[in-house]
Design a protein around this motif. Structure first.
Motif, mmCIF file in Angstrom:
data_model
loop_
_atom_site.group_PDB
_atom_site.id
_atom_site.type_symbol
_atom_site.label_atom_id
_atom_site.label_comp_id
_atom_site.label_asym_id
_atom_site.label_seq_id
_atom_site.Cartn_x
_atom_site.Cartn_y
_atom_site.Cartn_z
ATOM 1 N N ALA A 44 0.833 -1.197 0.000
ATOM 2 C CA ALA A 44 0.000 0.000 0.000
ATOM 3 C C ALA A 44 0.870 1.250 0.000
ATOM 4 O O ALA A 44 0.558 2.247 -0.670
ATOM 5 C CB ALA A 44 -0.922 0.004 1.218
ATOM 6 N N MET A 45 1.969 1.196 0.742
ATOM 7 C CA MET A 45 2.869 2.345 0.784
ATOM 8 C C MET A 45 3.496 2.620 -0.580
ATOM 9 O O MET A 45 3.688 3.779 -0.972
ATOM 10 C CB MET A 45 3.957 2.127 1.835
ATOM 11 C CG MET A 45 4.947 3.289 1.975
ATOM 12 S SD MET A 45 4.143 4.879 2.310
ATOM 13 C CE MET A 45 3.486 4.566 3.949
ATOM 14 N N LEU A 46 3.788 1.581 -1.324
ATOM 15 C CA LEU A 46 4.318 1.780 -2.673
ATOM 16 C C LEU A 46 3.294 2.498 -3.545
ATOM 17 O O LEU A 46 3.641 3.406 -4.318
ATOM 18 C CB LEU A 46 4.685 0.428 -3.296
ATOM 19 C CG LEU A 46 5.832 -0.337 -2.636
ATOM 20 C CD1 LEU A 46 6.047 -1.662 -3.351
ATOM 21 C CD2 LEU A 46 7.114 0.479 -2.635
ATOM 22 N N GLU A 47 2.036 2.105 -3.419
ATOM 23 C CA GLU A 47 0.975 2.776 -4.167
ATOM 24 C C GLU A 47 0.857 4.241 -3.736
ATOM 25 O O GLU A 47 0.687 5.143 -4.565
ATOM 26 C CB GLU A 47 -0.358 2.059 -3.938
ATOM 27 C CG GLU A 47 -0.454 0.671 -4.545
ATOM 28 C CD GLU A 47 -0.592 0.708 -6.067
ATOM 29 O OE1 GLU A 47 -0.965 1.774 -6.604
ATOM 30 O OE2 GLU A 47 -0.335 -0.320 -6.714
ATOM 31 N N LEU A 48 0.965 4.476 -2.442
ATOM 32 C CA LEU A 48 0.858 5.834 -1.926
ATOM 33 C C LEU A 48 2.018 6.708 -2.389
ATOM 34 O O LEU A 48 1.850 7.892 -2.670
ATOM 35 C CB LEU A 48 0.793 5.805 -0.395
ATOM 36 C CG LEU A 48 -0.530 5.286 0.189
ATOM 37 C CD1 LEU A 48 -0.367 5.000 1.677
ATOM 38 C CD2 LEU A 48 -1.649 6.285 -0.042
ATOM 39 N N ARG A 49 3.197 6.116 -2.474
ATOM 40 C CA ARG A 49 4.352 6.890 -2.940
ATOM 41 C C ARG A 49 4.157 7.331 -4.393
ATOM 42 O O ARG A 49 4.537 8.448 -4.759
ATOM 43 C CB ARG A 49 5.625 6.064 -2.791
ATOM 44 C CG ARG A 49 6.103 5.953 -1.351
ATOM 45 C CD ARG A 49 7.518 5.447 -1.300
ATOM 46 N NE ARG A 49 8.019 5.385 0.053
ATOM 47 C CZ ARG A 49 9.292 5.548 0.380
ATOM 48 N NH1 ARG A 49 10.172 5.810 -0.570
ATOM 49 N NH2 ARG A 49 9.683 5.460 1.629
ATOM 50 N N LEU A 50 3.617 6.451 -5.200
ATOM 51 C CA LEU A 50 3.342 6.839 -6.584
ATOM 52 C C LEU A 50 2.294 7.953 -6.631
ATOM 53 O O LEU A 50 2.416 8.912 -7.394
ATOM 54 C CB LEU A 50 2.864 5.627 -7.381
ATOM 55 C CG LEU A 50 3.924 4.541 -7.640
ATOM 56 C CD1 LEU A 50 3.290 3.332 -8.302
ATOM 57 C CD2 LEU A 50 5.053 5.079 -8.503
ATOM 58 N N GLU A 51 1.261 7.829 -5.805
ATOM 59 C CA GLU A 51 0.240 8.870 -5.744
ATOM 60 C C GLU A 51 0.836 10.191 -5.251
ATOM 61 O O GLU A 51 0.411 11.274 -5.664
ATOM 62 C CB GLU A 51 -0.898 8.442 -4.804
ATOM 63 C CG GLU A 51 -1.913 7.520 -5.424
ATOM 64 C CD GLU A 51 -2.754 8.227 -6.483
ATOM 65 O OE1 GLU A 51 -3.156 9.375 -6.274
ATOM 66 O OE2 GLU A 51 -2.997 7.599 -7.536
ATOM 67 N N ALA A 52 1.824 10.100 -4.373
ATOM 68 C CA ALA A 52 2.433 11.303 -3.796
ATOM 69 C C ALA A 52 3.147 12.139 -4.844
ATOM 70 O O ALA A 52 3.344 13.348 -4.654
ATOM 71 C CB ALA A 52 3.401 10.921 -2.677
ATOM 72 N N THR A 53 3.542 11.519 -5.949
ATOM 73 C CA THR A 53 4.195 12.299 -7.014
ATOM 74 C C THR A 53 3.201 13.237 -7.692
ATOM 75 O O THR A 53 3.601 14.171 -8.384
ATOM 76 C CB THR A 53 4.821 11.372 -8.080
ATOM 77 O OG1 THR A 53 3.788 10.638 -8.748
ATOM 78 C CG2 THR A 53 5.817 10.408 -7.437
ATOM 79 N N ARG A 54 1.910 12.981 -7.478
ATOM 80 C CA ARG A 54 0.868 13.800 -8.098
ATOM 81 C C ARG A 54 0.048 14.608 -7.092
ATOM 82 O O ARG A 54 -0.727 15.471 -7.477
ATOM 83 C CB ARG A 54 -0.081 12.884 -8.891
ATOM 84 C CG ARG A 54 0.583 12.130 -10.024
ATOM 85 C CD ARG A 54 -0.380 11.226 -10.750
ATOM 86 N NE ARG A 54 -0.720 10.043 -9.971
ATOM 87 C CZ ARG A 54 -0.031 8.888 -10.021
ATOM 88 N NH1 ARG A 54 1.030 8.793 -10.805
ATOM 89 N NH2 ARG A 54 -0.402 7.864 -9.306
ATOM 90 N N ARG A 55 0.228 14.285 -5.795
ATOM 91 C CA ARG A 55 -0.578 14.937 -4.759
ATOM 92 C C ARG A 55 0.338 15.558 -3.700
ATOM 93 O O ARG A 55 0.864 14.851 -2.836
ATOM 94 C CB ARG A 55 -1.525 13.919 -4.112
ATOM 95 C CG ARG A 55 -2.484 13.284 -5.113
ATOM 96 C CD ARG A 55 -3.342 12.208 -4.470
ATOM 97 N NE ARG A 55 -4.175 11.562 -5.459
ATOM 98 C CZ ARG A 55 -5.361 12.008 -5.846
ATOM 99 N NH1 ARG A 55 -5.842 13.125 -5.312
ATOM 100 N NH2 ARG A 55 -6.069 11.354 -6.753
#
Length: 203
Positions: free
Chosen positions: A105-116
């Motif tokens: 889940a953290m890996l998914e969140l890190r990818l989202e963090a590049t946009r948010r």
């Protein structure tokens, strides 16, 4: 509206499971309700929108990854030598990789963090705090190596855990244990010589 902290935590845990299994695109308030087994609309009573849910899910992962007081006390006790350092790092890899859905889940969140930006700010603060706490505990315990050693180990072992969780057949458990021990030895002592008292095993 008054909220139940235990219910909030359960919803965030459900969000972590959704992220791990469905990816960030699958994370919706409705999907969280379903994963948590609660009536439709429950999550929307706790989170105003999907962005807030993502941000709080990121914080929740780190809450669950922090070792408990008993583990920290055990880490700080006993002889603080190279053997103890290796033992601590192996325990850390085992504990973090044991929370498989949280790490994915953290890996998914890190990818989202590049946009948010808001999510990026939360993750940056939490991960930096985690790194600083690791350094502080290490120095207080009197373990071999310095702050840079701890930071490099955190970065190196994070990737080792990533390999273990996403491509588990690349390395055997024995190879992983050996690599953890070698990483500790080389970073804590500059790779100069091998401590004959340390049971590094063979790859």
């Amino acid at each position: 509206m008054r909220q139940n902290p235990a219910r909030r935590a359960a919803l965030l845990d459900a969000a972590i499971e959704v992220l791990a299994h469905e990816g960030s695109r699958g994370l919706t308030l409705r999907a969280v309700d379903k994963a948590a087994g609660v009536p439709t609309g429950t999550a929307s009573n706790y989170f105003s929108n999907r962005d807030e849910l993502l941000t709080q899910a990121g914080a929740r992962v780190y809450e669950r990854l922090i070792p408990d007081d008993v583990t920290i006390e055990e880490q700080m006790s006993g002889v603080q030598d190279l053997d103890k350092f290796v033992e601590l790092m192996r325990e850390t890899v085992k504990r973090v990789s044991g929370f498989r859905t949280g790490y994915l889940a953290m890996l998914e969140l890190r990818l989202e963090a590049t946009r948010r930006p808001e999510l990026r700010a939360v993750l940056t603060k939490r991960i930096r705090a985690d790194m600083d706490a690791n350094v502080e505990r290490h120095i207080q315990a009197g373990l071999p190596g310095d702050a840079v050693s701890v930071q490099l180990l955190q970065l190196a072992l994070s990737w080792l855990i990533l390999e273990q969780l996403t491509l588990p057949d690349i390395l055997s458990e024995q190879e992983r244990d050996h690599l953890v021990a070698e990483a500790v030895r080389r970073l804590a002592f500059g790779g100069l010589g091998r401590d004959p008292s340390l049971n590094l095993g063979t790859p």
